[in-house]
Design an enzyme around this catalytic site. Structure first.
Site, PDB file in Angstrom:
ATOM      1  N   ARG A 126       0.810  -1.221   0.000  1.00  0.00           N
ATOM      2  CA  ARG A 126       0.000   0.000   0.000  1.00  0.00           C
ATOM      3  C   ARG A 126       0.846   1.275   0.000  1.00  0.00           C
ATOM      4  NH1 ARG A 126      -4.043  -2.449   4.178  1.00  0.00           N
ATOM      5  NH2 ARG A 126      -5.485  -3.537   2.798  1.00  0.00           N
ATOM      6  N   LYS A 148       4.093  11.345 -11.365  1.00  0.00           N
ATOM      7  CA  LYS A 148       3.173  10.619 -12.236  1.00  0.00           C
ATOM      8  C   LYS A 148       3.759   9.242 -12.538  1.00  0.00           C
ATOM      9  CE  LYS A 148       0.644  14.030 -14.982  1.00  0.00           C
ATOM     10  NZ  LYS A 148       0.406  14.465 -16.363  1.00  0.00           N
ATOM     11  N   GLU A 190      11.453  17.144 -25.187  1.00  0.00           N
ATOM     12  CA  GLU A 190      10.831  17.559 -23.933  1.00  0.00           C
ATOM     13  C   GLU A 190      11.510  18.797 -23.359  1.00  0.00           C
ATOM     14  OE1 GLU A 190       8.142  16.547 -22.536  1.00  0.00           O
ATOM     15  OE2 GLU A 190       7.734  14.487 -23.138  1.00  0.00           O
ATOM     16  N   LYS A 232       9.569  22.463 -14.211  1.00  0.00           N
ATOM     17  CA  LYS A 232       8.587  21.447 -13.838  1.00  0.00           C
ATOM     18  C   LYS A 232       8.320  21.459 -12.341  1.00  0.00           C
ATOM     19  CE  LYS A 232       6.902  16.841 -14.602  1.00  0.00           C
ATOM     20  NZ  LYS A 232       6.990  15.601 -15.392  1.00  0.00           N
ATOM     21  N   GLU A 242      -2.626  17.885 -11.320  1.00  0.00           N
ATOM     22  CA  GLU A 242      -3.019  18.282 -12.674  1.00  0.00           C
ATOM     23  C   GLU A 242      -4.481  18.714 -12.759  1.00  0.00           C
ATOM     24  OE1 GLU A 242      -1.052  16.419 -16.332  1.00  0.00           O
ATOM     25  OE2 GLU A 242      -3.125  15.763 -16.513  1.00  0.00           O
ATOM     26  N   ARG A 246      -0.748  22.366 -14.354  1.00  0.00           N
ATOM     27  CA  ARG A 246       0.160  21.273 -14.713  1.00  0.00           C
ATOM     28  C   ARG A 246      -0.160  20.693 -16.084  1.00  0.00           C
ATOM     29  NH1 ARG A 246       2.362  16.207 -10.967  1.00  0.00           N
ATOM     30  NH2 ARG A 246       3.668  15.312 -12.604  1.00  0.00           N
ATOM     31  N   ASN A 250       1.602  19.088 -20.903  1.00  0.00           N
ATOM     32  CA  ASN A 250       1.159  18.131 -21.918  1.00  0.00           C
ATOM     33  C   ASN A 250       1.116  18.735 -23.316  1.00  0.00           C
ATOM     34  OD1 ASN A 250       0.703  15.793 -20.274  1.00  0.00           O
ATOM     35  ND2 ASN A 250      -1.111  16.809 -19.458  1.00  0.00           N
ATOM     36  N   HIS A 253       1.224  16.439 -26.326  1.00  0.00           N
ATOM     37  CA  HIS A 253       1.083  15.053 -25.893  1.00  0.00           C
ATOM     38  C   HIS A 253      -0.227  14.404 -26.324  1.00  0.00           C
ATOM     39  CE1 HIS A 253       4.625  16.092 -23.645  1.00  0.00           C
ATOM     40  NE2 HIS A 253       4.677  14.911 -23.059  1.00  0.00           N
ATOM     41  N   HIS A 257       0.565  11.163 -28.110  1.00  0.00           N
ATOM     42  CA  HIS A 257       0.195   9.867 -27.557  1.00  0.00           C
ATOM     43  C   HIS A 257      -0.663   9.070 -28.532  1.00  0.00           C
ATOM     44  CE1 HIS A 257       0.857  11.021 -23.031  1.00  0.00           C
ATOM     45  NE2 HIS A 257       1.985  10.796 -23.681  1.00  0.00           N
ATOM     46  N   HIS A 271       8.711   8.183 -27.973  1.00  0.00           N
ATOM     47  CA  HIS A 271       7.835   9.146 -27.304  1.00  0.00           C
ATOM     48  C   HIS A 271       8.217  10.586 -27.630  1.00  0.00           C
ATOM     49  CE1 HIS A 271       5.413  11.098 -24.237  1.00  0.00           C
ATOM     50  NE2 HIS A 271       6.509  11.657 -23.755  1.00  0.00           N
TER      51      HIS A 271
END
Length: 377
Positions: A126, A148, A190, A232, A242, A246, A250, A253, A257, A271
């Protein structure tokens, strides 16, 4: 400045705050950097086959200097490792190795390893602690920072995961020396993103220094990684989950993606390459909607191409089986979709991106149809 001779970047999240250490030959200092976070002098290092061959001896030496024992788990290299199958294997291995909640699991590799290990750390017992030691430019400037974590599924990229912040990030610029030129360029996309979304001066700096940075200049690489991490860190501190700002990270992206999914998350399209194309699509779409000048998109595309990156659908591998409907289908799996409507990061200019909600899907479909038709001529 730390006793290791560099200034860390702080990610300020209250009790979960942590430092990003950026510098050369930090793997040799990894034990000293990790020791304050350890409850016992024992860790598990998770890496992939490529990084194990190229870098694990350096990390092992750095850990030995601080008398830290470690066991390693070596995963297959490549984007397909971010899967349920590899997650299950990794979780089982970590439990078999006796990982406790207070232990630190080390993600030693690129974005694939970082994302998978972070997710495993979030769910084992956990929630265990973990450290990021990113070895690619892309992971040093982006995926290792911000918490993330995720795996890919058939429906899309990073759709199953959790927010789980690391305890420390150690970005060793020297590790970039073993990257292929293509992997380095993919990470550079990036870096360019940070200039494109909110820092026109940094973008101009990259236009002047990008070639030397990619060519191996260690001082320039350190500057670029640190400035990217500072950007960042500031955004993550303001909007960890986000819910607002935030999402600017993206840029490119949502388009990118979708293209990655169409190419099966394979080496045919990395990527960073997909993000590079996605950013130019976002800029061009913005200009068509009257949000920004057409010249901004051209400037971005020119710089990406000068760096050896793809910058348009024309630059995609020829074997891609796609049309506008397939791209839209994957874009609709984007995590920013709300009530069935697209949210895109669009741009008013270089350094001036903004979040636009309720973007008409049919409008984007027409844009993509025209782009694809032009590609086929």
């Amino acid at each position: 400045m730390t006793e290791n001779g560099h200034d860390p970047v702080r990610v300020s999240l209250g009790e979960r705050s942590y430092d990003i250490h950026v510098g050369a030959r930090l793997l040799e200092q990894a034990g000293a950097l990790l020791s304050p976070a350890l409850h016992r002098s024992r860790i598990v290092v998770v890496t992939d086959e490529n990084v194990a061959d190229a870098q694990l001896d350096r990390l092992a030496a750095g850990l030995a200097r601080s008398d830290i024992e470690f066991r390693e788990v070596v995963l297959p290299a490549g984007e397909t490792t971010k899967s349920f199958a590899q997650l299950e294997r990794l979780v089982s291995d970590l439990i078999d190795l006796g990982v406790e909640r207070s232990d630190v699991i080390v993600a030693f590799g690129g974005g694939v390893v970082g994302d998978l290990v972070g997710f495993a750390a979030a769910v084992v017992r956990r929630g265990c602690r973990y450290a990021q030691i990113p070895t690619t430019l892309l992971s040093q400037v982006d995926s290792s920072v911000g918490g993330k974590t995720a795996i890919n599924v058939a429906q899309g990229k990073n759709l199953v995961g959790a927010f789980h912040q690391p305890t420390i990030v150690i970005a060793d610029i020297t590790a970039l020396e073993t990257l292929s030129p293509r992997q380095l360029r993919a990470g550079y996309a990036e870096v360019v993103k940070y200039g494109a979304i909110a820092d026109a001066a940094f973008f101009a700096w990259l236009e002047n220094n990008g070639a030397a940075l990619l060519g191996g200049d260690e001082a320039l690489r350190r500057i670029a990684v640190k400035r990217s991490c500072e950007a960042k860190a500031a955004i993550v501190a303001a909007d960890e989950r986000e819910s607002g700002e935030r999402a600017l990270l993206n840029l490119g992206h949502t388009f990118g993606h979708a293209l990655e999914a169409i190419y099966g998350y394979s080496d045919a399209l990395l990527h960073g390459e997909a993000v590079a194309i996605g950013m130019t699509l976002a800029f061009e779409y913005s200009a068509r909607q009257g949000l920004g000048p057409p010249g901004a998109g051209k400037r971005l595309a020119d710089h990406l191409r000068a760096a050896g990156l793809p910058a348009d659908l024309d630059d995609l591998p020829a074997d891609g089986d796609f049309n506008e409907d397939r791209i839209i289908e994957h874009m609709m799996q984007d995590k920013k979709v709300e009530s069935g409507a697209l949210t895109l990061i669009l741009a008013e200019d270089i350094g001036a991106a903004r979040i636009v909600k309720d973007v008409p899907v049919d409008q984007v479909r027409v844009f993509l149809k025209e782009k694809i038709a032009a590609r086929r001529r």
